[in-house]
Design a protein around this motif. Structure first.
Motif, short mmCIF file in Angstrom:
data_model
loop_
_atom_site.label_atom_id
_atom_site.label_comp_id
_atom_site.label_asym_id
_atom_site.label_seq_id
_atom_site.Cartn_x
_atom_site.Cartn_y
_atom_site.Cartn_z
N GLU A 125 0.83 -1.22 0.00
CA GLU A 125 0.00 0.00 0.00
C GLU A 125 0.86 1.26 0.00
O GLU A 125 0.49 2.26 -0.59
CB GLU A 125 -0.94 0.01 1.20
CG GLU A 125 -2.09 -0.96 1.05
CD GLU A 125 -2.98 -0.63 -0.13
OE1 GLU A 125 -3.34 0.55 -0.31
OE2 GLU A 125 -3.32 -1.56 -0.88
N CYS B 295 2.19 5.49 -1.21
CA CYS B 295 1.16 5.04 -2.15
C CYS B 295 1.64 3.77 -2.83
O CYS B 295 2.83 3.46 -2.82
CB CYS B 295 0.86 6.14 -3.18
SG CYS B 295 2.24 6.54 -4.25
N ALA C 297 1.59 1.56 -8.55
CA ALA C 297 0.76 1.94 -9.71
C ALA C 297 0.29 3.39 -9.63
O ALA C 297 -0.09 3.98 -10.64
CB ALA C 297 -0.43 1.01 -9.82
N ASP C 298 0.34 3.99 -8.43
CA ASP C 298 -0.12 5.38 -8.25
C ASP C 298 1.02 6.39 -8.17
O ASP C 298 0.77 7.57 -7.95
CB ASP C 298 -0.96 5.49 -6.98
CG ASP C 298 -2.24 4.68 -7.05
OD1 ASP C 298 -2.68 4.36 -8.18
OD2 ASP C 298 -2.79 4.34 -5.99
N PRO D 285 3.59 9.09 -9.19
CA PRO D 285 3.63 10.07 -10.29
C PRO D 285 5.01 10.08 -10.96
O PRO D 285 5.89 10.87 -10.62
CB PRO D 285 3.34 11.40 -9.57
CG PRO D 285 3.88 11.20 -8.19
CD PRO D 285 3.68 9.74 -7.87
N THR E 228 -2.18 -2.75 -13.92
CA THR E 228 -2.27 -1.33 -13.58
C THR E 228 -0.89 -0.69 -13.51
O THR E 228 -0.71 0.44 -13.98
CB THR E 228 -2.99 -1.13 -12.23
OG1 THR E 228 -2.34 -1.92 -11.23
CG2 THR E 228 -4.45 -1.49 -12.32
N LEU E 229 0.08 -1.40 -12.96
CA LEU E 229 1.44 -0.86 -12.88
C LEU E 229 2.08 -0.84 -14.26
O LEU E 229 2.69 0.16 -14.66
CB LEU E 229 2.29 -1.67 -11.91
CG LEU E 229 3.76 -1.27 -11.79
CD1 LEU E 229 3.92 0.21 -11.46
CD2 LEU E 229 4.47 -2.14 -10.75
N SER F 47 0.73 2.11 -16.13
CA SER F 47 1.29 3.35 -15.61
C SER F 47 2.71 3.57 -16.15
O SER F 47 3.06 4.68 -16.58
CB SER F 47 1.30 3.32 -14.08
OG SER F 47 2.01 4.42 -13.57
#
Length: 121
Positions: free
Chosen positions: A59, A67, A70-71, A73, A109-110, A113
């Protein structure tokens, strides 16, 4: 996850690890940028991280990045020798260089990204 703040940290890698060459280059670049005073200080300027399969489900990946991967930036991503080299800046002087294997265990998802942030030359 392996964290590399100086060349000596490469001794953490098992013999024959394919990420060694890329990590050596990243550390060399980080150190050469700060070769003159102020000398490279990983706590002020950043470091490199090698991601493993279980890390993609965390997480909070690092204290500086609370984060999931995958989240993150990403500032830029390249694909080199079967590894994504992804960089994130947490401020004007601190960078974390991620080395992420382009492996089957990467969640979609990763992977998406990373691909969306690939640098094209």
């Amino acid at each position: 996850m392996f964290i590399f703040k100086n060349p000596e940290d490469l001794s953490q890698l098992p013999p024959g690890n394919r990420a060694r060459f890329l990590l050596e280059n990243i550390l060399e670049r980080l150190i050469s940028i700060h070769a003159k005073p102020p000398v490279h200080d990983p706590e002020l300027h950043g470091y490199a991280v090698l991601i493993e399969a279980l890390d993609v489900y965390r997480e909070a990946i690092l204290p500086e990045l609370p984060c999931p991967l995958a989240d993150v930036p990403w500032e830029g991503v390249t694909l080199e020798g079967g590894f994504y080299h992804a960089v994130v800046l947490t401020n004007n002087t601190f960078a974390i260089d991620f080395v992420i294997p382009d492996a089957d265990w990467l969640p979609e998802t990763l992977r998406t990204s990373l691909k969306e942030n690939l640098s094209h030359e």
